[in-house]
Design an enzyme around this catalytic site. Structure first.
Site, PDB file in Angstrom:
ATOM      1  N   ARG A 105       1.168 -13.871 -15.507  1.00 16.26           N
ATOM      2  CA  ARG A 105       1.147 -15.061 -14.481  1.00 16.26           C
ATOM      3  C   ARG A 105       2.398 -15.163 -13.880  1.00 16.26           C
ATOM      4  O   ARG A 105       3.632 -14.790 -14.345  1.00 16.26           O
ATOM      5  CB  ARG A 105       1.015 -16.445 -15.180  1.00 16.26           C
ATOM      6  CG  ARG A 105      -0.412 -16.711 -15.312  1.00 16.26           C
ATOM      7  CD  ARG A 105      -0.837 -17.742 -16.443  1.00 16.26           C
ATOM      8  NE  ARG A 105       0.160 -19.165 -16.026  1.00 16.26           N
ATOM      9  CZ  ARG A 105      -0.287 -20.207 -16.607  1.00 16.26           C
ATOM     10  NH1 ARG A 105      -1.090 -20.628 -17.557  1.00 16.26           N
ATOM     11  NH2 ARG A 105       0.672 -21.148 -16.729  1.00 16.26           N
TER      12      ARG A 105
ATOM     13  N   LYS B  74      -2.684 -24.878 -25.967  1.00 19.15           N
ATOM     14  CA  LYS B  74      -3.757 -25.697 -25.500  1.00 19.15           C
ATOM     15  C   LYS B  74      -4.853 -24.820 -25.061  1.00 19.15           C
ATOM     16  O   LYS B  74      -5.944 -24.920 -25.277  1.00 19.15           O
ATOM     17  CB  LYS B  74      -3.274 -26.809 -24.300  1.00 19.15           C
ATOM     18  CG  LYS B  74      -1.949 -27.412 -24.883  1.00 19.15           C
ATOM     19  CD  LYS B  74      -1.569 -28.338 -23.464  1.00 19.15           C
ATOM     20  CE  LYS B  74      -1.285 -27.743 -22.354  1.00 19.15           C
ATOM     21  NZ  LYS B  74      -0.093 -26.629 -22.409  1.00 19.15           N
TER      22      LYS B  74
ATOM     23  N   ARG C 199      -0.731 -35.259 -16.851  1.00 17.68           N
ATOM     24  CA  ARG C 199       0.395 -34.519 -16.875  1.00 17.68           C
ATOM     25  C   ARG C 199       1.726 -35.477 -16.756  1.00 17.68           C
ATOM     26  O   ARG C 199       2.609 -35.332 -16.725  1.00 17.68           O
ATOM     27  CB  ARG C 199       0.658 -33.405 -16.122  1.00 17.68           C
ATOM     28  CG  ARG C 199       0.645 -32.231 -17.117  1.00 17.68           C
ATOM     29  CD  ARG C 199       0.714 -31.197 -16.098  1.00 17.68           C
ATOM     30  NE  ARG C 199       1.365 -29.709 -16.514  1.00 17.68           N
ATOM     31  CZ  ARG C 199       0.437 -28.812 -16.865  1.00 17.68           C
ATOM     32  NH1 ARG C 199      -0.727 -28.909 -16.919  1.00 17.68           N
ATOM     33  NH2 ARG C 199       1.281 -27.727 -17.330  1.00 17.68           N
TER      34      ARG C 199
ATOM     35  N   ARG D 128       3.041 -13.394 -22.774  1.00 18.80           N
ATOM     36  CA  ARG D 128       1.518 -13.756 -22.435  1.00 18.80           C
ATOM     37  C   ARG D 128       1.191 -12.746 -21.425  1.00 18.80           C
ATOM     38  O   ARG D 128       1.672 -12.532 -20.277  1.00 18.80           O
ATOM     39  CB  ARG D 128       1.266 -15.131 -22.169  1.00 18.80           C
ATOM     40  CG  ARG D 128      -0.176 -15.505 -21.654  1.00 18.80           C
ATOM     41  CD  ARG D 128      -0.560 -16.923 -21.323  1.00 18.80           C
ATOM     42  NE  ARG D 128       0.521 -17.724 -20.546  1.00 18.80           N
ATOM     43  CZ  ARG D 128       0.508 -19.060 -20.464  1.00 18.80           C
ATOM     44  NH1 ARG D 128      -0.164 -19.542 -21.149  1.00 18.80           N
ATOM     45  NH2 ARG D 128       1.415 -19.288 -19.392  1.00 18.80           N
TER      46      ARG D 128
ATOM     47  N   ARG E  40       9.705 -25.301 -16.294  1.00 15.00           N
ATOM     48  CA  ARG E  40       8.408 -26.097 -16.660  1.00 15.00           C
ATOM     49  C   ARG E  40       8.589 -26.929 -18.000  1.00 15.00           C
ATOM     50  O   ARG E  40       8.000 -27.775 -18.210  1.00 15.00           O
ATOM     51  CB  ARG E  40       7.353 -24.803 -16.911  1.00 15.00           C
ATOM     52  CG  ARG E  40       6.812 -24.432 -15.684  1.00 15.00           C
ATOM     53  CD  ARG E  40       6.128 -22.932 -16.160  1.00 15.00           C
ATOM     54  NE  ARG E  40       4.908 -22.975 -16.892  1.00 15.00           N
ATOM     55  CZ  ARG E  40       4.404 -22.223 -17.458  1.00 15.00           C
ATOM     56  NH1 ARG E  40       5.108 -20.948 -17.426  1.00 15.00           N
ATOM     57  NH2 ARG E  40       3.240 -22.198 -18.149  1.00 15.00           N
TER      58      ARG E  40
HETATM   59  P1  AP5 Z   1      -1.660 -20.572 -24.385  1.00 10.32           P
HETATM   60  O1  AP5 Z   1      -2.921 -21.069 -25.216  1.00 10.32           O
HETATM   61  O2  AP5 Z   1      -2.057 -20.062 -22.884  1.00 10.32           O
HETATM   62  O3  AP5 Z   1      -0.728 -21.909 -24.141  1.00 10.32           O
HETATM   63  P2  AP5 Z   1      -0.869 -23.488 -23.206  1.00 10.32           P
HETATM   64  O4  AP5 Z   1      -0.495 -24.481 -24.032  1.00 10.32           O
HETATM   65  O5  AP5 Z   1      -2.444 -23.161 -22.722  1.00 10.32           O
HETATM   66  O6  AP5 Z   1       0.039 -22.996 -21.873  1.00 10.32           O
HETATM   67  P3  AP5 Z   1      -0.179 -22.855 -20.499  1.00 10.32           P
HETATM   68  O7  AP5 Z   1       1.390 -22.034 -20.107  1.00 10.32           O
HETATM   69  O8  AP5 Z   1      -1.282 -22.145 -19.882  1.00 10.32           O
HETATM   70  O9  AP5 Z   1       0.350 -24.423 -20.293  1.00 10.32           O
HETATM   71  P4  AP5 Z   1       0.894 -25.114 -19.003  1.00 10.32           P
HETATM   72  O10 AP5 Z   1       0.278 -26.348 -19.415  1.00 10.32           O
HETATM   73  O11 AP5 Z   1       2.274 -24.833 -18.625  1.00 10.32           O
HETATM   74  O12 AP5 Z   1       0.130 -24.279 -17.860  1.00 10.32           O
HETATM   75  P5  AP5 Z   1      -1.121 -24.580 -16.944  1.00 10.32           P
HETATM   76  O13 AP5 Z   1      -1.968 -23.326 -16.510  1.00 10.32           O
HETATM   77  O14 AP5 Z   1      -1.805 -25.846 -17.331  1.00 10.32           O
HETATM   78  O15 AP5 Z   1      -0.969 -19.584 -25.075  1.00 10.32           O
HETATM   79  C1  AP5 Z   1       0.363 -19.031 -24.797  1.00 10.32           C
HETATM   80  C2  AP5 Z   1       0.566 -17.734 -25.457  1.00 10.32           C
HETATM   81  O16 AP5 Z   1       0.863 -18.099 -26.668  1.00 10.32           O
HETATM   82  C3  AP5 Z   1      -0.563 -16.824 -25.299  1.00 10.32           C
HETATM   83  O17 AP5 Z   1      -0.239 -15.586 -25.196  1.00 10.32           O
HETATM   84  C4  AP5 Z   1      -1.256 -16.912 -26.582  1.00 10.32           C
HETATM   85  O18 AP5 Z   1      -2.093 -15.838 -27.087  1.00 10.32           O
HETATM   86  C5  AP5 Z   1      -0.179 -17.243 -27.565  1.00 10.32           C
HETATM   87  N1  AP5 Z   1      -0.610 -18.234 -28.635  1.00 10.32           N
HETATM   88  C6  AP5 Z   1      -1.398 -19.415 -28.628  1.00 10.32           C
HETATM   89  N2  AP5 Z   1      -1.385 -19.834 -29.680  1.00 10.32           N
HETATM   90  C7  AP5 Z   1      -0.775 -18.958 -30.696  1.00 10.32           C
HETATM   91  C8  AP5 Z   1      -0.131 -19.373 -32.105  1.00 10.32           C
HETATM   92  N3  AP5 Z   1      -0.808 -20.383 -32.820  1.00 10.32           N
HETATM   93  N4  AP5 Z   1       0.172 -18.391 -32.650  1.00 10.32           N
HETATM   94  C9  AP5 Z   1       1.014 -17.461 -31.825  1.00 10.32           C
HETATM   95  N5  AP5 Z   1       0.825 -17.075 -30.639  1.00 10.32           N
HETATM   96  C10 AP5 Z   1       0.044 -18.093 -29.905  1.00 10.32           C
HETATM   97  O19 AP5 Z   1      -0.399 -25.175 -15.628  1.00 10.32           O
HETATM   98  C11 AP5 Z   1       0.442 -24.219 -14.812  1.00 10.32           C
HETATM   99  C12 AP5 Z   1       1.043 -24.943 -13.712  1.00 10.32           C
HETATM  100  O20 AP5 Z   1      -0.052 -25.580 -12.733  1.00 10.32           O
HETATM  101  C13 AP5 Z   1       1.873 -26.155 -13.888  1.00 10.32           C
HETATM  102  O21 AP5 Z   1       3.238 -25.686 -13.892  1.00 10.32           O
HETATM  103  C14 AP5 Z   1       1.851 -26.905 -12.764  1.00 10.32           C
HETATM  104  O22 AP5 Z   1       2.546 -26.357 -11.533  1.00 10.32           O
HETATM  105  C15 AP5 Z   1       0.190 -26.782 -12.281  1.00 10.32           C
HETATM  106  N6  AP5 Z   1      -0.445 -27.852 -13.006  1.00 10.32           N
HETATM  107  C16 AP5 Z   1      -1.438 -27.541 -13.888  1.00 10.32           C
HETATM  108  N7  AP5 Z   1      -1.932 -28.905 -14.085  1.00 10.32           N
HETATM  109  C17 AP5 Z   1      -1.340 -29.564 -13.580  1.00 10.32           C
HETATM  110  C18 AP5 Z   1      -1.497 -31.142 -13.530  1.00 10.32           C
HETATM  111  N8  AP5 Z   1      -2.166 -32.069 -14.424  1.00 10.32           N
HETATM  112  N9  AP5 Z   1      -0.619 -32.069 -12.555  1.00 10.32           N
HETATM  113  C19 AP5 Z   1       0.269 -31.292 -11.830  1.00 10.32           C
HETATM  114  N10 AP5 Z   1       0.335 -29.873 -12.009  1.00 10.32           N
HETATM  115  C20 AP5 Z   1      -0.488 -29.234 -12.548  1.00 10.32           C
END
Ligand code: AP5
Length: 215
Positions: free
Chosen positions: A160, A13, A88, A127, A171
């Site tokens: 991270r 994403k 979420r 990552r 997660r």
């Molecule tokens: P990446 O693009 O970073 O993936 P992502 O889907 O953004 O993954 P996240 O881990 O950031 O999502 P998340 O939803 O768990 O974390 P968030 O920060 O929102 O890609 C991942 C890896 O794959 C990278 O190395 C990339 O290079 C590689 N890649 C990408 N595309 C690829 C492809 N096509 N092929 C191969 N490799 C590829 O949330 C973190 C925490 O914050 C949560 O756990 C929660 O505690 C809190 N939080 C955040 N938002 C909320 C909310 N709305 N409500 C409550 N808690 C929340």
């Protein structure tokens, strides 16, 4: 255009939101990035959120809804924005609808990033992220040119805290229990566009554009 990128952790994403943002005027609103910025500042909100994030739990709805409600009022959101990692939970989705309706707005498209859990562990454990500008890397598929140093701004590239295997499993469980029900919620509204997120970044980029009906 108001977009939601919905999908499990590591589905790409953030990667695709950054790509889209680089050639459209829609900012990426990532609640994860906002929370990590609060942690870096050492604010009370950040310290509270860290307790949940380090365990792989969701931060309480009220906190993230408040952050988004404030952020979408900023001038750069006038022509649209990409919600990355929000909503979420069903209560977050319903709060979003209410806050947008108050401004005569609504969600246009929800892109669902579909990928098997088994493919996510390798993506997340490999990552790395720039500590300053947020550029994303992967130790095997897209490493920085100099190990540990960001190609874009020269700052340290870090792992991270929640990208440890035990936290990743938690997660994913939380995603299936609390976030996956949003697929049905948006499908019933006719806004859901599912894409295959297991292919290359360039191929996912094409699917995102197709889903949005843009060139
Ligand atoms: P990446 O693009 O970073 O993936 P992502 O889907 O953004 O993954 P996240 O881990 O950031 O999502 P998340 O939803 O768990 O974390 P968030 O920060 O929102 O890609 C991942 C890896 O794959 C990278 O190395 C990339 O290079 C590689 N890649 C990408 N595309 C690829 C492809 N096509 N092929 C191969 N490799 C590829 O949330 C973190 C925490 O914050 C949560 O756990 C929660 O505690 C809190 N939080 C955040 N938002 C909320 C909310 N709305 N409500 C409550 N808690 C929340």
């Amino acid at each position: 255009m108001i977009l939601i990128f919905l999908g499990p952790p590591g589905s790409g994403k953030g990667t695709q939101a950054k790509r889209l943002m680089s050639h459209r005027s829609w900012p990426q609103l990532s609640t994860g990035d906002m929370l990590r910025a609060s942690i870096s500042k050492g604010s009370a909100l950040g310290m509270e959120a860290k307790k949940y994030m380090d365990q792989g739990h969701l931060v309480p709805d009220l906190v993230v809804v408040g952050m988004i409600a404030e952020r979408i009022q900023e001038p750069d959101c006038r022509s649209g924005f990409i919600l990355d990692g929000f909503p979420r939970t069903l209560p977050q989705a319903k709060s979003l609808d209410v806050m947008l309706a108050a401004r005569n707005l609504s969600v246009d498209v929800v892109v669902e990033f579909q990928i098997k859990d088994s493919e996510l562990l390798g993506r997340l454990s490999g990552r790395r992220t720039c500590s300053k500008c947020g550029t994303l890397y992967h130790i095997h598929t897209s490493p920085p040119q100099v190990s540990g140093i960001c190609d874009v701004c020269g700052s340290d590239v870090i792992q991270r805290a929640d990208d440890q295997e035990s936290v990743i499993q938690k997660r994913l469980k939380v995603y299936h229990e609390l976030t996956a029900p949003l697929v049905r919620f948006y499908s019933e509204q006719g806004k859901l566009r599912a894409i295959d997120a297991s292919v290359s970044m360039a191929a996912v980029d094409v699917s995102v554009h197709d889903a949005l009906g843009i060139a």
